[in-house]
Write an enzyme that holds these catalytic residues in place. Structure first.
Site, PDB file in Angstrom:
ATOM      1  N   ARG A   1      15.824  60.376  26.830  1.00  0.00           N
ATOM      2  CA  ARG A   1      17.198  60.891  26.739  1.00  0.00           C
ATOM      3  C   ARG A   1      17.504  61.407  25.335  1.00  0.00           C
ATOM      4  O   ARG A   1      18.234  62.367  25.165  1.00  0.00           O
ATOM      5  CB  ARG A   1      18.166  59.778  27.141  1.00  0.00           C
ATOM      6  N   TYR A   2      17.010  60.718  24.321  1.00  0.00           N
ATOM      7  CA  TYR A   2      17.224  61.111  22.922  1.00  0.00           C
ATOM      8  C   TYR A   2      15.874  61.543  22.354  1.00  0.00           C
ATOM      9  O   TYR A   2      14.845  60.936  22.682  1.00  0.00           O
ATOM     10  CB  TYR A   2      17.781  59.929  22.116  1.00  0.00           C
TER      11      TYR A   2
ATOM     12  N   ARG B   1      13.203  58.790  20.771  1.00  0.00           N
ATOM     13  CA  ARG B   1      12.813  57.512  21.406  1.00  0.00           C
ATOM     14  C   ARG B   1      12.774  57.649  22.925  1.00  0.00           C
ATOM     15  O   ARG B   1      13.478  58.505  23.486  1.00  0.00           O
ATOM     16  CB  ARG B   1      13.770  56.382  20.993  1.00  0.00           C
TER      17      ARG B   1
ATOM     18  N   CYS C   1      12.963  40.381  36.509  1.00  0.00           N
ATOM     19  CA  CYS C   1      13.768  39.654  35.508  1.00  0.00           C
ATOM     20  C   CYS C   1      13.704  38.166  35.831  1.00  0.00           C
ATOM     21  O   CYS C   1      13.409  37.783  36.960  1.00  0.00           O
ATOM     22  CB  CYS C   1      15.230  40.087  35.578  1.00  0.00           C
TER      23      CYS C   1
ATOM     24  N   CYS D   1      21.533  39.405  36.652  1.00  0.00           N
ATOM     25  CA  CYS D   1      22.919  39.405  36.196  1.00  0.00           C
ATOM     26  C   CYS D   1      23.762  40.205  37.203  1.00  0.00           C
ATOM     27  O   CYS D   1      23.358  41.296  37.607  1.00  0.00           O
ATOM     28  CB  CYS D   1      23.010  40.024  34.803  1.00  0.00           C
TER      29      CYS D   1
ATOM     30  N   CYS E   1      24.569  43.914  36.389  1.00  0.00           N
ATOM     31  CA  CYS E   1      23.458  44.705  35.831  1.00  0.00           C
ATOM     32  C   CYS E   1      23.581  46.195  36.149  1.00  0.00           C
ATOM     33  O   CYS E   1      23.844  46.572  37.290  1.00  0.00           O
ATOM     34  CB  CYS E   1      22.144  44.173  36.382  1.00  0.00           C
TER      35      CYS E   1
ATOM     36  N   ARG F   1      21.165  48.206  36.191  1.00  0.00           N
ATOM     37  CA  ARG F   1      19.990  48.669  36.946  1.00  0.00           C
ATOM     38  C   ARG F   1      19.825  47.867  38.236  1.00  0.00           C
ATOM     39  O   ARG F   1      18.727  47.643  38.722  1.00  0.00           O
ATOM     40  CB  ARG F   1      18.718  48.581  36.084  1.00  0.00           C
TER      41      ARG F   1
ATOM     42  N   ASP G   1      29.625  49.175  32.546  1.00  0.00           N
ATOM     43  CA  ASP G   1      29.319  50.385  33.322  1.00  0.00           C
ATOM     44  C   ASP G   1      29.951  50.302  34.707  1.00  0.00           C
ATOM     45  O   ASP G   1      30.170  49.218  35.234  1.00  0.00           O
ATOM     46  CB  ASP G   1      27.796  50.524  33.479  1.00  0.00           C
TER      47      ASP G   1
ATOM     48  N   ASP H   1      28.525  54.170  27.910  1.00  0.00           N
ATOM     49  CA  ASP H   1      27.596  55.179  28.444  1.00  0.00           C
ATOM     50  C   ASP H   1      28.381  56.091  29.375  1.00  0.00           C
ATOM     51  O   ASP H   1      29.002  55.607  30.338  1.00  0.00           O
ATOM     52  CB  ASP H   1      26.463  54.490  29.213  1.00  0.00           C
TER      53      ASP H   1
ATOM     54  N   LYS I   1      25.261  57.753  25.212  1.00  0.00           N
ATOM     55  CA  LYS I   1      26.047  56.603  24.732  1.00  0.00           C
ATOM     56  C   LYS I   1      26.986  57.113  23.652  1.00  0.00           C
ATOM     57  O   LYS I   1      26.553  57.827  22.753  1.00  0.00           O
ATOM     58  CB  LYS I   1      25.051  55.606  24.147  1.00  0.00           C
TER      59      LYS I   1
HETATM   60  S1  SF4 Z   1      21.034  42.849  32.755  1.00  0.00           S
HETATM   61 FE1  SF4 Z   1      19.749  43.575  34.480  1.00  0.00          FE
HETATM   62  S2  SF4 Z   1      17.808  44.115  33.537  1.00  0.00           S
HETATM   63 FE2  SF4 Z   1      18.870  42.773  32.080  1.00  0.00          FE
HETATM   64  S3  SF4 Z   1      18.173  40.689  32.597  1.00  0.00           S
HETATM   65 FE3  SF4 Z   1      20.067  41.045  33.700  1.00  0.00          FE
HETATM   66  S4  SF4 Z   1      19.368  41.758  35.726  1.00  0.00           S
HETATM   67 FE4  SF4 Z   1      17.637  42.006  34.329  1.00  0.00          FE
END
Ligand code: SF4
Length: 338
Positions: free
Chosen positions: A82-83, A86, A95, A99, A102, A104, A264, A301, A308
């Site tokens: 994206r940048y 990097r 994971c 979370c 999350c 993703r 997000d 974002d 960002k």
């Molecule tokens: S925020 Fe998403 S990617 Fe990061 S540890 Fe939690 S579930 Fe996994």
């Protein structure tokens, strides 16, 4: 007890949530829960809630646009570029915890997203062919879910590319299973011969335990920098006093506060979000209460993958109550409503 308290309707909503998104928690992190209901900041982050079944039309599967085909930022499967300087590199979708907020959610915990050796090689070939890339950011999933040998093999491949100067790992393991930070891992990371940093993800002061600090110190002793990004979460930390306590504790132990993310617009996470106006109020208080080195950058974002941006008046322009014009680093404009 919390499950037993649910009625039929609530259970069926929770079942629908569980059908669509993984649950996972480590024994260590489970032990940090003090009250088994959503008033507890650990419980709220990790235990599925029926509120996740409430969707709003502007929520997205991929809010930060990792896979947005219009942006042409996903040249090979394991990379987002994206940048210019990097790339994000995805060595695993797994994971240790999942979370609930999350960004993703669409892919974490799904074996189908695990890259094969050919895809890893394609990623390295892409980096090799782009001398403007200085840093490889290993993210996921959580890269520290890989066994040491596998992780270090991939990182070493990146480290041997001449123009790569910085290697970074984004991981929640230091928060949810700090015992993962062994001397062996720290030794191997230090042996890569590049500037290595780990960006971790503490959201609340109760997560910054003596155990976590003790294991993170192994990284610091090996000259591996440790930074932290938090997500501003309603019901977890969206309060100046709570954040002040967290940020001071991090700074005190050598963990550099890096980003404070405005949440997000991920599908099913409305209960975690606060308005931009409230986020700005909280941030203004933090600036007044804390020394500069303890204040992370408050960023957002732009939904869809347009970059960002700091949540300030140059990039986030109020146009009506709860409505904003967002301006990306390259001048792309998008509308945003709380
Ligand atoms: S925020 Fe998403 S990617 Fe990061 S540890 Fe939690 S579930 Fe996994």
């Amino acid at each position: 007890m919390w499950l037993a308290d649910l009625g039929e309707d609530e259970r069926s909503r929770l079942d629908r949530v569980m059908d669509g998104y993984r649950m996972g928690i480590t024994p260590y992190y489970l032990n940090l829960i003090r009250t088994f209901d959503s008033s507890d900041p650990i419980f709220a982050q990790i235990i599925p809630s029926k509120a996740e079944a409430s969707l709003s039309p502007d929520e997205l599967e991929d809010p930060i646009g990792d896979d947005n085909p219009d942006l042409n930022t996903h040249p090979v499967r394991v990379i987002t570029h994206r940048y210019p300087d990097r790339v994000l590199f995805y060595p695993t979708p797994m994971c240790a915890v999942y979370c609930r907020y999350c960004f993703r959610k669409r892919m974490v915990g799904q074996a189908a997203y695990a890259p094969n050796p050919t895809e890893i090689a394609e990623g390295m070939a892409y980096i090799t062919a782009h001398p403007e890339i200085r840093e490889v950011i290993f993210t996921g999933g959580d890269p520290l879910m890989l066994p040491d040998d596998r992780l270090i093999k991939i990182m070493r491949e990146a480290a041997t590319i001449k123009h790569i100067r910085f290697l970074r790992i984004h991981s929640r393991l230091p928060v949810v299973n700090p015992f993962r930070l062994t001397d062996r891992l720290a030794d191997k990371l230090a042996s890569l011969g590049k500037s290595v940093r780990i960006v971790t993800h503490f959201n609340h002061a109760v997560e910054v335990t003596e155990t976590a600090i003790q294991w993170i110190n192994r990284l610091l002793e090996h000259k591996i920098s440790v930074l932290n990004q938090s997500v501003l979460l309603n019901g977890v930390n969206a309060d100046p006093k709570l954040l002040e306590t967290l940020l001071l504790k991090l700074a005190e132990h050598g963990i550099q506060p890096y980003y404070l993310h405005h949440p997000d617009k991920v599908k099913g996470t409305g209960h975690f979000r606060i308005t931009i106006a409230r986020g700005r109020e909280i941030y203004r208080e933090l600036i007044q209460r804390l020394p500069g080195y303890a204040v992370p950058r408050y960023v957002l974002d732009i939904p869809g993958g347009y970059g960002k941006i700091p949540v300030d008046n140059d990039h986030v322009i109020p146009v009506a109550a709860g409505k904003y014009r967002l301006i990306s680093p390259v001048g792309i404009e998008r509308e945003y409503a709380d």
